[in-house]
Design a protein around this motif. Structure first.
Motif, PDB file in Angstrom:
ATOM      1  N   UNK A   9      25.836  81.528  17.049  1.00 62.35           N
ATOM      2  CA  UNK A   9      27.000  81.939  17.845  1.00 62.35           C
ATOM      3  C   UNK A   9      28.381  81.162  17.210  1.00 62.35           C
ATOM      4  N   UNK A  10      29.593  81.887  17.013  1.00 60.12           N
ATOM      5  CA  UNK A  10      30.728  81.161  16.439  1.00 60.12           C
ATOM      6  C   UNK A  10      31.184  80.216  17.548  1.00 60.12           C
ATOM      7  N   UNK A  11      30.667  78.916  17.575  1.00 62.33           N
ATOM      8  CA  UNK A  11      31.005  77.816  18.559  1.00 62.33           C
ATOM      9  C   UNK A  11      32.229  77.282  18.486  1.00 62.33           C
ATOM     10  N   UNK A  63      31.253  83.576  28.561  1.00 64.84           N
ATOM     11  CA  UNK A  63      31.059  83.262  29.852  1.00 64.84           C
ATOM     12  C   UNK A  63      31.596  84.340  30.833  1.00 64.84           C
ATOM     13  N   UNK A 123      33.736  81.488  23.282  1.00 63.11           N
ATOM     14  CA  UNK A 123      32.757  80.813  24.350  1.00 63.11           C
ATOM     15  C   UNK A 123      33.148  81.218  25.969  1.00 63.11           C
ATOM     16  N   UNK A 124      34.491  81.350  25.848  1.00 59.59           N
ATOM     17  CA  UNK A 124      34.867  81.425  27.182  1.00 59.59           C
ATOM     18  C   UNK A 124      34.738  82.960  27.528  1.00 59.59           C
ATOM     19  N   UNK A 174      35.088  78.372  18.114  1.00 60.12           N
ATOM     20  CA  UNK A 174      36.137  79.002  19.065  1.00 60.12           C
ATOM     21  C   UNK A 174      35.994  79.158  20.489  1.00 60.12           C
ATOM     22  N   UNK A 175      36.504  78.314  21.098  1.00 68.23           N
ATOM     23  CA  UNK A 175      36.236  78.107  22.631  1.00 68.23           C
ATOM     24  C   UNK A 175      36.719  79.327  23.267  1.00 68.23           C
ATOM     25  N   UNK A 176      38.032  80.178  22.583  1.00 66.56           N
ATOM     26  CA  UNK A 176      38.042  81.668  23.072  1.00 66.56           C
ATOM     27  C   UNK A 176      36.895  82.433  23.328  1.00 66.56           C
TER      28      UNK A 176
END
Lengths: 436, 141
Positions: free
Chosen positions: A380-382, A392, A388-389, A384-386
């Motif tokens: 997973x492209x970790x 979620x 991940x969010x 980029x927080x975007x």
């Protein structure tokens, strides 16, 4: 010809006549030889000698898990102790253990029931049955073992644990049928992949017989994809016999109950009235052949339904649906009933996350909080927080759609959720502790 | 472009220490560390002298890690130096996902940008020095 085809294809009328005859014997046997049933039948005004039809069973009182605990250890046995050859016990994690005894004939029947399931999975004398359910008081290991022996297969008693050795045996010994919990099968697959193997090519599995915990259709698909085999569900419980009470056939559309050994009813859990075929309710089982510790109308607390109609496989034994879960596993979040398998179904549809999850229940300011902990896949492209969010948010929405209740999502590092060799720990309920 | 080591970190005590220790144990030197944090977790972005070796070593140690391409550019160490660099990117319509500064071996200022590849031509065209892997890595990757 699969194992005991003649029994699993018996005409319904013939089968029901056999059930009635065996049910009458069981009721009388329980009444005459077990003090508990003498008392409970008398109190309920139930006359075991007056039974004339299968429906008459509905007048008999229930046996509950508590009754079995109160009878610890031998009070529900119907035969002299010298005839009891084997003992199994439930884990007793929530109280006193429940005990089940087996005579020689009981062990034979048990092996037959599981062996039919091996037959349903296309297995027979040429197969290598790799058993990595735990051997011991838990019925999984020996149940599968007796099934392997009954069908005449080469049976490897691996028991659970030592995953690297399991993998070595799977690679080198030609194991073709894997018997263990679905979560342990997943752990074996993931470990093999982490070791750089390709279980699709490096293993020689054709079938997995996986039970003792509820698992979703999506989890099944993921397993089948990883191990390149077909997964068959199996149902059983210590209080009745162990794995083999019901087993899935090639149609993967419900589990055939071994109806020559067990009589099943599905009842409304609140009113205890029978529900029509096809409707969900609590499974209640009466043993028809069990000698050492027969049970009458045992309330399993498992939620299922009788699948209406005939199975495409041609077997006549009726089917129960794959379990939603045990009423014990069900939890309530802000009044809404949730089964772990529902959450699993949602999780398994997200390839971004690993097949391991855990639900933590806490209480804040009198409000239930359910937090689903998931592990993110390394691909997973970790960065980029975007993203991940966004993941979620999507998961949260999918859970809300499925469960009608909000669940928080917490992403944790790989391997922080404990891998299990037996039943996976899916729910950690911290609510009671906080109340103390 | 430069390989940035990206690591997912749970917000728990000692997790950053374990990460840095795991890199130190395999003799990998960090040039920069930038942390993006949320309530539950953080993302560590690291420029180091052996990014591929770093991913292997820390994955083995149980971290979720991968490599992300970034552009590293030397920034003139004068007032307005970074503004000039950004002007060059703006002029070429390059969008910046994130950026952070670090010092290179000559004590000059370097800025890493998460941008697409077109940024390199824009920066070099404006006369800036874009760093190459060999400027930062100890061995060919």
């Amino acid at each position: 010809m699969a194992y005991q085809d003649e029994i699993t294809h018996m005409e319904r009328s013939e089968l029901e006549a056999l059930q009635l005859e065996r049910m009458k014997e069981t009721l009388v046997n329980c009444y005459e030889n077990i003090e508990f049933y003498k008392q409970s039948f008398d109190e309920a005004g139930f006359d075991p000698y007056a039974v004339e039809s299968l429906e008459d069973l509905q007048m008999a009182p229930f046996t509950t898990k508590q009754d079995m605990r109160d009878a610890y250890p031998y009070k529900l046995f119907a035969v002299p102790r010298e005839d009891v050859k084997e003992i199994h016990m439930s884990s007793g994690t929530t109280g006193v253990a429940t005990v089940s005894g087996y005579t020689d004939a009981d062990i034979k029947s048990w092996g037959d029931c599981f062996a039919r399931g091996i037959g349903y999975a296309g297995g027979g004398v040429d197969d290598v049955v790799h058993v990595c359910y735990g051997y011991g008081l838990f019925t999984g290991g020996l149940g599968a073992h007796y099934g392997g022996l009954a069908v005449g297969a080469e049976t490897i008693p691996m028991s659970a644990g030592n995953t690297k050795r399991q993998i070595k045996v799977l690679q080198s010994m030609g194991s073709s049928i894997l018997c263990c919990t679905p979560s342990y099968a997943m752990h074996i697959a993931d470990t093999a992949i982490e070791m750089g193997l390709d279980p699709k090519k490096d293993f020689t599995l054709k079938a997995g017989i996986h039970g003792a915990e509820a698992f979703s259709d999506q989890f099944r698909k993921n397993l089948e994809e990883k191990l390149n085999y077909k997964v068959y569900d199996v149902y059983g419980l210590t209080e009745v016999m162990g794995p083999g009470v019901a087993m899935e056939c090639d149609e993967q559309d419900g589990l055939h109950v071994a109806e020559d050994h067990f009589l099943v009813e599905v009842l409304d859990p609140e009113t205890h009235e029978p529900v029509p075929d096809g409707e969900w309710g609590e499974l209640v089982i009466t043993t028809l052949t069990k000698e050492a510790s027969p049970v009458v109308r045992y309330r399993t607390r498992d939620i299922t339904r009788i699948m209406p109609g005939e199975c495409a496989c041609g077997r006549t034994h009726r089917r129960i649906a794959r379990l939603h879960g045990r009423t014990d596993d069900m939890f309530k979040v802000r009044g809404v009933q949730v089964f772990p398998s529902q959450i699993e179904n949602v999780c398994a549809a997200f390839p971004e996350i690993a097949d391991w999850y855990q639900i933590e229940l806490t209480r804040e300011g009198g409000l239930d909080i359910a937090t689903l902990k998931i592990e993110i896949n390394p691909e997973f492209p970790i960065d980029e927080i975007r993203k991940i969010e966004e993941l979620q948010r999507r998961m949260q929405q999918a859970l809300k759609d499925e469960l009608a209740v909000s669940i928080n999502i917490k992403i944790v590092e790989p391997h922080t959720i404990q891998r299990s060799e037996g039943k996976a720990v899916r729910i950690v309920d911290l609510r009671d502790e906080e109340e103390k | 472009m430069i390989d940035q080591l990206t690591v997912f970190l749970e917000n728990t005590k000692g997790r950053l220490t374990s990460l840095c220790r795991a890199l130190g144990d395999v003799n990998i030197q960090m040039h920069s560390l930038a942390l993006a944090d949320t309530t539950d977790y953080g993302i560590a972005r690291i420029i180091c002298d052996d990014p591929k070796g770093a991913v292997a070593a820390i994955s083995e140690a149980g971290f979720t890690a991968n490599l992300t391409k970034v552009v590293a550019v030397e920034v003139p160490d004068v007032p307005g130096g970074l503004a000039d660099v950004l002007d060059a990117l703006d002029g070429a319509d390059v969008n910046i996902e994130y950026s952070y500064c670090f010092a290179d071996a000559d004590n000059g200022a370097t800025v890493a940008f998460k941008v697409d590849q077109s940024a390199i031509a824009a920066l070099e065209g404006a006369g800036f020095k874009v760093l190459h892997p060999e400027d930062l890595y100890k061995t060919a990757q």
